[in-house]
Design an enzyme around this catalytic site. Structure first.
Site, PDB file in Angstrom:
ATOM      1  N   LYS A  75       0.840  -1.206   0.000  1.00  0.00           N
ATOM      2  CA  LYS A  75       0.000   0.000   0.000  1.00  0.00           C
ATOM      3  C   LYS A  75       0.873   1.253   0.000  1.00  0.00           C
ATOM      4  O   LYS A  75       0.601   2.211  -0.724  1.00  0.00           O
ATOM      5  CB  LYS A  75      -0.938  -0.018   1.233  1.00  0.00           C
ATOM      6  CG  LYS A  75      -2.052  -1.043   1.079  1.00  0.00           C
ATOM      7  CD  LYS A  75      -2.822  -1.297   2.363  1.00  0.00           C
ATOM      8  CE  LYS A  75      -3.810  -2.444   2.126  1.00  0.00           C
ATOM      9  NZ  LYS A  75      -4.502  -2.892   3.333  1.00  0.00           N
TER      10      LYS A  75
ATOM     11  N   GLN B 213      -4.792  -1.471   9.514  1.00  0.00           N
ATOM     12  CA  GLN B 213      -4.614  -2.766   8.853  1.00  0.00           C
ATOM     13  C   GLN B 213      -5.260  -3.865   9.700  1.00  0.00           C
ATOM     14  O   GLN B 213      -4.943  -4.027  10.878  1.00  0.00           O
ATOM     15  CB  GLN B 213      -3.111  -3.048   8.644  1.00  0.00           C
ATOM     16  CG  GLN B 213      -2.819  -4.339   7.902  1.00  0.00           C
ATOM     17  CD  GLN B 213      -3.351  -4.345   6.469  1.00  0.00           C
ATOM     18  OE1 GLN B 213      -3.306  -3.348   5.760  1.00  0.00           O
ATOM     19  NE2 GLN B 213      -3.881  -5.481   6.042  1.00  0.00           N
TER      20      GLN B 213
ATOM     21  N   ASP C  39     -10.755   3.081   4.272  1.00  0.00           N
ATOM     22  CA  ASP C  39     -11.234   1.731   3.988  1.00  0.00           C
ATOM     23  C   ASP C  39     -12.757   1.655   3.872  1.00  0.00           C
ATOM     24  O   ASP C  39     -13.303   0.601   3.554  1.00  0.00           O
ATOM     25  CB  ASP C  39     -10.774   0.792   5.118  1.00  0.00           C
ATOM     26  CG  ASP C  39      -9.726  -0.197   4.632  1.00  0.00           C
ATOM     27  OD1 ASP C  39      -9.525  -0.282   3.404  1.00  0.00           O
ATOM     28  OD2 ASP C  39      -9.119  -0.875   5.472  1.00  0.00           O
TER      29      ASP C  39
END
Ligand code: NAP
Length: 296
Positions: A60, A104, A127
């Site tokens: 990422k 994460q 997200d």
């Protein structure tokens, strides 16, 4: 996957589309900088030592670099307390240089994932998993959407799959993939059926699908003879297997080779949905940046 399958035109190329979108994002970011605006910023919170999580985060951060997004990695010890994680998020919420925040997942078991995601400023939720953003998805209001489902819609649209009126079957009802992709497909006027572990005759449900999205986390579970001829198959599952010779094998939830002979379009694993997930994270960061800068 054989080379023959790879070269067939009905194999969806997620890697190619992800690269194209990243190229477009870079042009957009370069234009912001040329206008004298600041760089967009993404912060990634990584807790613990899980090697897979470290690899995903590295990927990422590299992707951010490619498009000109400034990235910050907040690495926290595996034994970190809830309060320390929340504190870290509060500071990122206040940080003017940060437009997107990503925690994460999965987190170590002693941490409450929901409570942590709730702390995040919804306008920085890269997200798209904050209850506010999931709520806006249900209400059909604009907002940040979960990355994998967004990536799937992007792939389907790029390959000009007719969604309106199509019979779509989604296997899986997770907050991360199954539920949001079902809602996004519905938003595009597909008729959607969601299947899960209690669904009575899964094969029979799958046979009715014009569009099949599989996110069940069970390797090669969906068989070719379940798939309607000409259906579009999106395989979200990722499974890593270490073979006796030390080589690693990656495959999805769909039995790919025979299914590719029946489907009109199918995603491979790797190279299908996976690269699109990371790219949508960048798209979400730019979306949040533009909102904060009053550019959209
Ligand atoms: P999850 O939270 O474990 O959900 C799995 C879903 O599959 C559940 O709803 C479960 O039903 C259903 N299911 C399990 N076994 C089933 C069966 N035998 N028949 C029918 N339904 C069944 O998983 P997830 O987070 O959605 O992820 C799914 C897969 O996608 C995993 O392999 C994950 O690694 C992968 N993934 C890939 C990406 C990417 O970027 N490519 C992103 C996210 C996830 P119940 O609800 O009844 O338990």
């Amino acid at each position: 996957m054989t080379n023959t399958a790879q070269t067939q035109s009905h194999i969806i190329d997620g890697k190619m589309l992800a690269e194209k979108i990243k190229g477009d994002l870079k042009i957009e970011v370069d234009a912001f900088i040329a206008k004298g605006l600041r760089q967009p910023g993404l912060a990634v919170v990584l807790v613990g030592e899980d090697p897979a999580s470290h690899l995903y985060v590295k990927n990422k951060i590299n992707s951010c670099k490619k498009v000109g997004i400034h990235s910050v990695l907040k690495q926290l010890d595996k034994d970190v307390s809830m309060e320390e994680v929340k504190d870290c998020l509060r500071k990122l919420n206040e940080d003017e240089a940060i437009d997107g925040i990503l925690v994460q997942l999965p987190l170590p078991k002693h941490l409450n994932e929901e409570e942590i995601l709730d702390i995040m400023d919804p306008s920085k939720d890269a997200d798209g998993l904050h209850p506010y953003n999931l709520g806006s998805l249900v209400q059909g209001k604009p907002g940040l959407r979960p990355c994998t489902p967004l990536g799937i819609i992007s792939l389907l649209e790029h390959y000009k799959v007719e969604l309106s009126g199509a019979q779509a079957v989604v296997i899986g009802r997770s907050k991360l993939v199954g539920k949001p992709i079902a809602l996004l497909l519905m938003e595009k006027n597909a008729t959607v059926k969601v299947c899960h572990s209690r669904t009575k005759d899964l094969a029979d449900e799958v046979r009715k699908a014009d569009i099949l999205v599989v996110a069940m986390g069970k390797g090669k579970f969906v068989k070719a003879d379940w798939i309607k001829k000409g259906a579009v198959v999106i395989d979200v599952g990722i499974h890593h297997e270490r073979k006796a010779d030390g080589m690693s094998l990656i495959y999805g939830d769909v039995d790919f080779e025979p299914s590719a002979k029946v489907a009109s379009l199918i995603t491979p694993v790797p190279g299908g949905v996976g690269p699109m997930t990371v790219t949508q994270l960048l798209c979400n960061t730019i979306y949040a940046y533009k909102k904060r800068m009053g550019l959209n």
